[in-house]
Design a protein around this motif. Structure first.
Motif: not given
Length: 297
Positions: A3-8, A70-72
């Motif tokens: 699973q791919e998630v996005v760091a918030t 995923q890290l911005d």
């Protein structure tokens, strides 16, 4: 696939290991221990986490669930710690997350019991993946809701740091004398009889497919990422056949210094590093010093 998630939100760093993992919140409302592509140990640590963590879970061992994150890099602009800022800036894109186990505590073999059958399964698994970092000095086991959980598999499969010598490296015996579970009389023969038949080519191929391409590209000696995945599959498949016959359980050492190999200790230096480079053939990039004391679930 993972699973791919996005760091918030970046919550806090975990400073027990050289790679400086951190606790993050993600857009799926989950909390994860995040390991970074920009850390000094490099992306091969993440490859080892995916393959060995995935294998452990499929064999019925308790390993925290893995995701890609995923890290911005902009998420680190508000961090007051320059060390953390630099790490986040160097790790934009896809990173690895392990389910955070809130309230877990480190496993102490003097305080907890484990039967010979379960100890045997863990020791056999660690022998299969050549885990050099589940010793009585650094157990990398957490107790959560009364059960032991295996964490931190970055310092495994050391042969993938030097593929030309992988066959010889994978054929070596596994010394479990200092394994944290050695004192419980692990029944590795029973574990091998139960688990080895389950380590099939199909299973390993499925697990290797979960490693993102971007963590496998530009490996010397391999034209494609699929060829590199195949090398991982073949090495573990051949090792599963008879690794139980090459596990040694001798007297525990007493010296206090780490038994981690040089390729690991040299890489586990404090961040920031003077130069960031991807490990090539023969380079060291294992993690294995973080532990889920690091916060991993």
């Amino acid at each position: 696939m993972l699973q791919e998630v996005v760091a918030t939100r970046y919550v806090t760093p975990l400073r027990e290991g050289g790679s400086l993992p951190g606790i993050v919140e993600a857009d799926d409302l989950g909390t994860y221990v995040m390991k970074f592509t920009g850390a000094g140990q490099g992306r091969k640590t993440l490859v080892a986490e995916v393959i060995c963590g995935g294998l452990g879970r499929r064999l019925g061992l308790r390993v925290p669930e893995l995701v890609t994150i995923q890290l911005d890099p902009v998420i680190g602009l508000g961090e007051p710690d320059q060390e953390v800022q630099e790490l986040l800036k160097a790790s934009g894109g896809l990173n690895l997350g392990m389910d955070y186990l809130p309230g877990s505590i480190g496993f102490d073999p003097l305080a907890y019991e484990m039967d010979a059958a379960e100890a045997g399964r863990v020791v056999w698994f660690d022998a299969l993946i050549n885990n050099v970092d589940r010793s009585w000095r650094n157990p990398n086991l957490l107790v959560w809701h009364g059960d032991p959980w295996l964490i931190d598999h970055g310092a495994t499969m050391i042969w993938h740091h030097n593929w030309p010598g992988a066959r010889a490296s994978a054929a070596k015996p596994y010394d479990a004398s200092d394994h944290v579970l050695a004192s419980f009389g692990p029944d590795v023969a029973a574990a091998a009889a139960e688990l080895a038949p389950r380590v099939t080519e199909e299973l390993l191929t499925e697990i290797a497919a979960e490693v993102p391409d971007e963590w496998l590209v530009d490996e010397p000696g391999f034209d494609t990422t699929d060829a590199l995945r195949r090398a991982h599959v073949e090495t573990l498949l051949s090792r599963a056949v008879d690794i139980h016959e090459r596990i040694t359980l001798g007297a525990r050492t007493t010296r206090p210094s780490s038994r981690a190999p040089g390729w690991l200790t040299e890489q586990a230096r404090p961040w920031p590093h003077t130069a960031k480079k991807e490990p090539g053939a023969g380079d060291g990039s294992g993690d294995g010093v973080d532990g889920v004391k690091d916060g991993e679930k």
